[in-house]
Scaffold this active site. Structure first.
Site, mmCIF file in Angstrom:
data_model
loop_
_atom_site.group_PDB
_atom_site.id
_atom_site.type_symbol
_atom_site.label_atom_id
_atom_site.label_comp_id
_atom_site.label_asym_id
_atom_site.label_seq_id
_atom_site.Cartn_x
_atom_site.Cartn_y
_atom_site.Cartn_z
ATOM 1 N N ILE A 470 44.965 -45.898 -58.957
ATOM 2 C CA ILE A 470 44.727 -44.474 -58.687
ATOM 3 C C ILE A 470 43.803 -43.860 -59.739
ATOM 4 O O ILE A 470 43.753 -42.651 -59.908
ATOM 5 C CB ILE A 470 46.058 -43.708 -58.555
ATOM 6 C CG1 ILE A 470 46.840 -43.698 -59.867
ATOM 7 C CG2 ILE A 470 46.901 -44.325 -57.454
ATOM 8 C CD1 ILE A 470 48.058 -42.754 -59.839
ATOM 9 N N GLY A 471 43.082 -44.758 -60.418
ATOM 10 C CA GLY A 471 42.163 -44.297 -61.455
ATOM 11 C C GLY A 471 42.712 -44.574 -62.838
ATOM 12 O O GLY A 471 42.077 -44.279 -63.839
ATOM 13 N N THR A 472 43.903 -45.180 -62.865
ATOM 14 C CA THR A 472 44.612 -45.378 -64.127
ATOM 15 C C THR A 472 44.305 -46.718 -64.768
ATOM 16 O O THR A 472 44.602 -46.915 -65.937
ATOM 17 C CB THR A 472 46.112 -45.284 -63.868
ATOM 18 O OG1 THR A 472 46.398 -46.073 -62.711
ATOM 19 C CG2 THR A 472 46.533 -43.857 -63.589
ATOM 20 N N ASN A 638 46.794 -53.101 -72.679
ATOM 21 C CA ASN A 638 45.362 -52.896 -72.884
ATOM 22 C C ASN A 638 45.171 -51.494 -73.455
ATOM 23 O O ASN A 638 45.288 -50.501 -72.745
ATOM 24 C CB ASN A 638 44.624 -53.044 -71.549
ATOM 25 C CG ASN A 638 43.120 -52.950 -71.723
ATOM 26 O OD1 ASN A 638 42.613 -52.428 -72.709
ATOM 27 N ND2 ASN A 638 42.398 -53.476 -70.750
ATOM 28 N N GLU A 712 52.602 -40.788 -67.553
ATOM 29 C CA GLU A 712 53.203 -39.455 -67.522
ATOM 30 C C GLU A 712 53.766 -39.000 -68.859
ATOM 31 O O GLU A 712 53.812 -37.810 -69.147
ATOM 32 C CB GLU A 712 54.293 -39.444 -66.435
ATOM 33 C CG GLU A 712 53.731 -40.101 -65.202
ATOM 34 C CD GLU A 712 54.595 -40.059 -63.968
ATOM 35 O OE1 GLU A 712 55.186 -41.096 -63.659
ATOM 36 O OE2 GLU A 712 54.669 -39.016 -63.309
HETATM 37 MO MO1 MOS Z 1 53.465 -39.577 -60.612
HETATM 38 S S1 MOS Z 1 54.062 -37.634 -60.292
HETATM 39 O O1 MOS Z 1 54.972 -40.316 -60.243
HETATM 40 O O2 MOS Z 1 52.225 -39.843 -59.513
#
Ligand code: MOS
Length: 746
Positions: A470-472, A638, A712
């Site tokens: 997701i871009g992470t 990483n 998060e």
């Molecule tokens: Mo995160 S709010 O679990 O994408």
């Protein structure tokens, strides 16, 4: 201080993102980039009331406009089902009502119809021409919550001892209510769906953080067998939780494609992003702390309310971090819901813990001031030996070290507690400094995961899993794991994600993807290796025909005898080539831990956040100048993408503290600042210097590499650290986010 992992040194150091070149050259394809032959464009019509009924829908004029193929609404969309209850992390959606299910409007902007046309412009034009007549009813978008209006008795999330008595008797007490506003996810990439129904099967290019869940939900709601739905999400322009679960637009696109027999693209506009695809709900949290004069906590009562929509029950879960943060014998944490005429809320980065920690870590700061005690000292004094909520040991908790390391890096020894007592020097000359600290934590768990690893005869490896990046940095992390285990260079490893045709993988949520894929990928490699050894001993052309599989080892990309080193061995690709076998393949699996029964450990990441603000009282100018963040997030696989995650989270935390708030217009109930000019997010000019430190203790309870995941945790605690610093600089305690200039002028 920070100790290194006991595992062998990383083979990859700080590997740059393997998908970086695709992104910077514009060749990474996002959902809305798919343009299929014969594709049509869908544009929703949104309600202009926040509550009431549709009494008439006049589509005739729009229907006659150029390019218009269909106008769907409750009469003609066709059958859509509701999804049944979720099963673990499958079958989840927050707005459960299928689009156009009835003629009732429950929030401003609710989809009431959708136009499908040859071009996007024609669809927009016709959508504006659909005539909708409403019978409006009273609505409520108030940002004041009372316990009396809660939908039912608040849920008791955690309870121990006798908190009310202990609080009543406590020599020193704090009792305040904190609030966080509605916040809207604003990833750069808009939500989008490109749906293609071929008469039997749906292929859906979705902006989703969970392809497998989308497949399950959409199959249920479209009323087809799950194998008839394929969901693809190769790249995501981020989601922050807003793209975890499907939203009604995906159903509209899919159903339109089925009805019309042509591919249909629907891109949610930025203003619709504020009403139709979730948000973090407003929270209102009363926190009571009781302590002895020497700073020992004796009571903690945390009562939170958040809004939800009229039809759905979304609990933010503000109690998440409360039961285990500190040692306190008497504790109660409750949560309740109030209904508002707004779209259904959803997960937003660090749901629950992030607003919850704003409240509790602000209260801890207020308690430290009441006690005339250093705020770090107060936290150290109340460090728990175990998770007192679950009565379990922590798998790995180094919060105390986070505080010590952060204090040293930040220069806390120079802290003077009196309000306005610290003055800037050099570039900060003439400014008042405010310093604040807050603790943070976040869940460390895993989801069920399957993955396939192929060791190929050309000497490359391919790893595939139906999780998504997701871009992470998930592409990069999977490459890291395979590289580390096999000794292959990263440019020899292909990572394939984001397609429900692949082995089912975890959601990209909860910061769990990395921790989840590790055991499954390692298991897949073990199995591929076993196959490779069987080939090595049985292939007539092999150097190992007189050996047993148990004699062999696989390292640095070579099969060799356990008794000698890799250099003496044979490249695995040569073994496969000689045997004329394309690949040695392993299918790996690992079970999730979330909600697992009989658990032996409390599993969380921890951190300490330090913030400095500069304050110029003459002009009421406040800036966040510096953040030091120390994260105990397990072993960092990483450091490069990990650091990037924490830096991004800190930037988001500055927005949470100072800027972000979705405002609902009291006249119409509309989210009124529904654009990036009026909904303020942190820009580069607002971003402070950010110092990120990882303690790097492997959490081997979670997986064999000890990695947790760090999406998060970096956001948790930032807002409290900043408002604590604001108080230190200005003497103003802001308990309702965001901090506004008006608060500081008071
Ligand atoms: Mo995160 S709010 O679990 O994408």
């Amino acid at each position: 201080m920070a100790t290194q992992s006991t595992l062998p040194p990383r083979t990859n150091g700080s590997l740059p993102r393997v998908d970086g070149p695709l992104k910077v050259t514009g060749t990474a394809k996002y959902s809305s980039d798919y343009n299929l032959p014969g594709m049509l464009y869908a544009v929703p019509v949104c309600a202009t009331i926040a509550s009431g009924k549709i009494t008439k829908l006049d589509a005739a004029k729009a229907q006659a406009m150029p390019g218009v193929k269909a106008i769907y609404h409750s009469e003609n969309i066709g059958k859509l089902f509701r999804a049944g209850p979720a099963n673990g992390f499958s079958g989840i959606l927050d707005e459960k009502r299928p689009p156009f299910e009835d003629n009732v409007v429950r929030y401003y902007g609710q989809y009431v119809a959708a136009v499908v046309a040859l071009t996007f412009e024609q669809a927009v034009s016709a959508a504006n021409a659909v005539g909708v007549t409403y019978e409006a009813a009273p609505f409520n978008v108030s940002t004041h919550f009372t316990e009396a209006e809660a939908t039912e008795k608040p849920n008791v999330d955690s309870h121990r001892g006798d908190p009310d008595t202990a609080f009543a008797k406590a020599p020193v007490t704090i009792d305040h209510t904190y609030a966080t506003p509605t916040e809207t996810h604003n990833p750069i990439e808009l939500h989008a769906s490109v749906a293609d129904f071929d008469g039997q099967n749906f292929t859906l290019y979705e902006t989703t953080q969970a392809v497998c869940n989308s497949q399950d939900v959409l199959a249920q709601m479209l009323g087809v067998p799950i194998e008839n739905v394929r969901v693809i999400s190769r790249f995501l322009g981020s989601g922050f939780g807003g793209k975890l679960w499907p939203w009604p637009h995906a159903l509209i696109a899919a159903q339109a494609s089925r009805n019309l027999g042509r591919p249909v693209k629907l891109v949610v506009s930025r203003d619709m992003m504020f009403q139709n695809v979730g948000h973090r709900p407003r929270t209102q949290q009363r926190v009571r702390l009781g302590a002895t004069p020497d700073g020992k906590l004796v009571a903690l009562i945390h009562e939170s309310l958040n809004h939800t929509s009229i039809l759905d029950d979304y609990s933010e879960g503000c109690s998440e971090a409360t039961p285990y943060s500190y040692s306190v014998a008497n504790l109660r944490a409750t949560s309740g819901l109030v209904r508002r005429n707004v779209g259904t809320p959803t997960s937003m980065r660090g749901p629950g813990a992030v607003p919850g920690l704003f409240a509790t870590e602000s209260a801890m700061d207020e308690l430290a001031i009441a006690l005339k005690m250093d705020p770090i000292q107060l936290r150290l004094l109340n460090e728990p030996a175990k998770d007192e909520g679950l009565n379990l040991p922590f798998s790995s908790r180094h919060f105390v070290e986070c505080l010590h390391v952060g204090a040293e890096k930040f220069g806390w020894a120079r802290y003077t507690p009196a309000v306005g007592s610290m003055k800037g020097a050099g570039e900060q000359a003439g400014l008042t400094l405010g310093w604040g600290v807050a603790g943070c934590s976040w869940i460390a768990e895993r989801c069920d995961t399957s993955a396939t690893v192929e060791l190929l005869s050309n000497g490359n490896a391919r790893v595939s899993c139906a999780t998504q990046d997701i871009g992470t940095g998930t592409y990069t992390v999977l490459s890291n794991i395979v590289a580390e285990r096999t000794g292959l260079a990263n440019d020899r490893i292909e990572v394939v994600l984001g397609d429900t045709k692949l082995p089912a993988g975890p959601i990209s949520g909860g910061s769990w993807a990395t921790a989840s894929v590790i055991p499954a990928v390692l298991d897949a490699i073990d199995k591929a290796e076993k196959t490779l050894f069987a080939i090595a001993v049985s292939s007539p052309a092999s150097a190992f025909t007189d050996k047993e599989p148990g004699d062999l080892a696989f390292s640095e990309g070579r099969v060799h005898l356990k008794s000698s080193d890799a250099k003496s061995g044979v490249a695995f690709g040569d073994i496969l080539t000689k045997a004329n076998i394309r690949s040695a393949t392993g299918q790996g699996k690992s079970a999730g831990t979330f909600g697992a029964p009989n658990r032996k450990f409390s599993q969380h990441s921890f951190g300490a956040q330090f913030a400095e603000v500069t304050w110029q009282p003459e002009t009421a100018r406040l800036r966040v100048s510096r953040v030091v963040t120390v994260i105990d997030g397990g072993r960092i696989l990483n450091p490069k993408p990990a650091r990037n995650q924490i830096e991004g989270a800190v930037v988001m935390g500055v927005g949470m503290a100072l800027f972000e708030a979705t405002r609902y217009d009291s006249r119409f109930g509309a989210p009124i600042n529904n654009n990036l000019a009026d909904y303020i997010v942190t820009t580069n000019a607002d971003a402070p210097d950010i110092d990120v430190t990882f303690l790097d203790y492997p959490d081997l309870v979670l997986n064999p590499l000890g990695a947790r995941g760090v999406g998060e945790i970096g956001l948790a605690g930032i807002a409290a650290a900043i408002t604590n610093a604001v108080h230190h600089a200005t003497g103003v305690r802001v308990r309702e986010l965001p901090v506004r200039i008006e608060d500081l002028l008071a």
